[in-house]
Scaffold this active site. Structure first.
Site, mmCIF file in Angstrom:
data_model
loop_
_atom_site.group_PDB
_atom_site.id
_atom_site.type_symbol
_atom_site.label_atom_id
_atom_site.label_comp_id
_atom_site.label_asym_id
_atom_site.label_seq_id
_atom_site.Cartn_x
_atom_site.Cartn_y
_atom_site.Cartn_z
ATOM 1 N N TYR A 3 37.369 -77.615 41.018
ATOM 2 C CA TYR A 3 38.592 -77.866 41.794
ATOM 3 C C TYR A 3 38.332 -78.777 43.002
ATOM 4 O O TYR A 3 39.063 -78.702 43.994
ATOM 5 C CB TYR A 3 39.200 -76.543 42.250
ATOM 6 C CG TYR A 3 39.969 -75.814 41.163
ATOM 7 C CD1 TYR A 3 41.140 -76.351 40.627
ATOM 8 C CD2 TYR A 3 39.555 -74.578 40.679
ATOM 9 C CE1 TYR A 3 41.866 -75.682 39.646
ATOM 10 C CE2 TYR A 3 40.275 -73.900 39.698
ATOM 11 C CZ TYR A 3 41.435 -74.463 39.189
ATOM 12 O OH TYR A 3 42.153 -73.801 38.221
ATOM 13 N N GLU A 46 37.234 -82.929 33.208
ATOM 14 C CA GLU A 46 37.198 -81.469 33.107
ATOM 15 C C GLU A 46 36.522 -81.008 31.813
ATOM 16 O O GLU A 46 35.808 -80.005 31.802
ATOM 17 C CB GLU A 46 38.623 -80.918 33.202
ATOM 18 C CG GLU A 46 39.218 -81.133 34.596
ATOM 19 C CD GLU A 46 40.664 -80.674 34.715
ATOM 20 O OE1 GLU A 46 41.240 -80.180 33.718
ATOM 21 O OE2 GLU A 46 41.225 -80.808 35.820
ATOM 22 N N ASN A 84 48.109 -67.307 37.993
ATOM 23 C CA ASN A 84 49.132 -67.939 37.146
ATOM 24 C C ASN A 84 48.661 -68.211 35.712
ATOM 25 O O ASN A 84 49.134 -69.122 35.047
ATOM 26 C CB ASN A 84 49.729 -69.184 37.825
ATOM 27 C CG ASN A 84 48.703 -70.277 38.073
ATOM 28 O OD1 ASN A 84 47.531 -70.121 37.738
ATOM 29 N ND2 ASN A 84 49.154 -71.375 38.637
ATOM 30 N N LYS A 102 42.933 -67.885 32.654
ATOM 31 C CA LYS A 102 42.416 -67.453 33.954
ATOM 32 C C LYS A 102 42.138 -65.934 33.989
ATOM 33 O O LYS A 102 42.584 -65.192 33.100
ATOM 34 C CB LYS A 102 43.411 -67.859 35.046
ATOM 35 C CG LYS A 102 43.546 -69.392 35.209
ATOM 36 C CD LYS A 102 44.388 -69.737 36.436
ATOM 37 C CE LYS A 102 44.505 -71.241 36.637
ATOM 38 N NZ LYS A 102 45.242 -71.583 37.890
ATOM 39 N N HIS A 129 45.215 -72.726 33.161
ATOM 40 C CA HIS A 129 45.021 -74.069 33.730
ATOM 41 C C HIS A 129 45.125 -75.083 32.607
ATOM 42 O O HIS A 129 44.707 -74.800 31.480
ATOM 43 C CB HIS A 129 43.620 -74.202 34.360
ATOM 44 C CG HIS A 129 43.219 -75.637 34.576
ATOM 45 N ND1 HIS A 129 43.587 -76.341 35.695
ATOM 46 C CD2 HIS A 129 42.558 -76.516 33.770
ATOM 47 C CE1 HIS A 129 43.142 -77.591 35.570
ATOM 48 N NE2 HIS A 129 42.508 -77.727 34.410
#
Ligand code: RTP
Ligand code: MG
Length: 143
Positions: free
Chosen positions: A51, A128, A114, A11, A117
């Protein structure tokens, strides 16, 4: 054990902090192989589509804002039990709850920023991976 593929994203927080190599090293040491990878700066539309399952959640605007805030690495990891293995290496969504030694415990600042993913099921992994990669862009190594 089954050889699987999973979609991994490094990320914007981790990319901007120069942690790409550290994170890839953890995957490689755990026996997961990178079989496709690309650096992209996601558009709002791309992040919203990725998402989509979270569209109704209160954190959705923050999530999309964060994921479009800078470049990310999108990649496919392949290996034994890759989906669960990647989730173990990542640690809990909230870094404060992540087990010591996991990527999120060591490198993540907050539940929004965070670091990584990872797909959460075989169905998510399939969707995905196809969201970012054509079959011809994936270079099988163990399959
Ligand atoms: P990811 O999809 O990024 O691998 O993370 P995850 O499965 O552990 O978490 P998920 O429930 O799918 O949520 C996706 C991302 O949304 C942010 N989030 N914020 N404020 C909150 O309560 C909240 N909950 C989730 C996180 O950045 C999470 O990674
Ligand atoms: Mg998730």
């Amino acid at each position: 054990m089954a050889i699987e593929r999973t979609l991994s994203i490094i990320k914007p927080d981790a990319v901007s902090r120069n942690l790409i190599g550290e994170i890839e090293s953890r995957f490689e040491k755990a026996g997961l192989q990178v079989v496709a990878a690309r650096m992209i700066h996601m558009t709002q539309e791309q992040a919203e589509g990725f998402y989509a399952e979270h569209r109704e959640r209160s954190f959705f605007p923050d999530l999309v804002g964060f994921m479009t805030s800078g470049p990310v690495i999108v990649q496919v990891l392949e290996g034994e039990n890759a989906i669960a293995r990647n989730r173990e290496l990542m640690g809990a969504t909230n870094p404060k709850e992540a087990e010591a030694g996991t990527i999120r415990a060591d490198y993540a600042d907050s539940i929004d920023a965070n670091a990584v993913h990872g797909s959460d099921s075989p169905e998510s992994a399939e969707r995905e991976i196809a969201y970012f990669f054509n079959d011809s862009e994936i270079c099988p190594r163990t399959l």
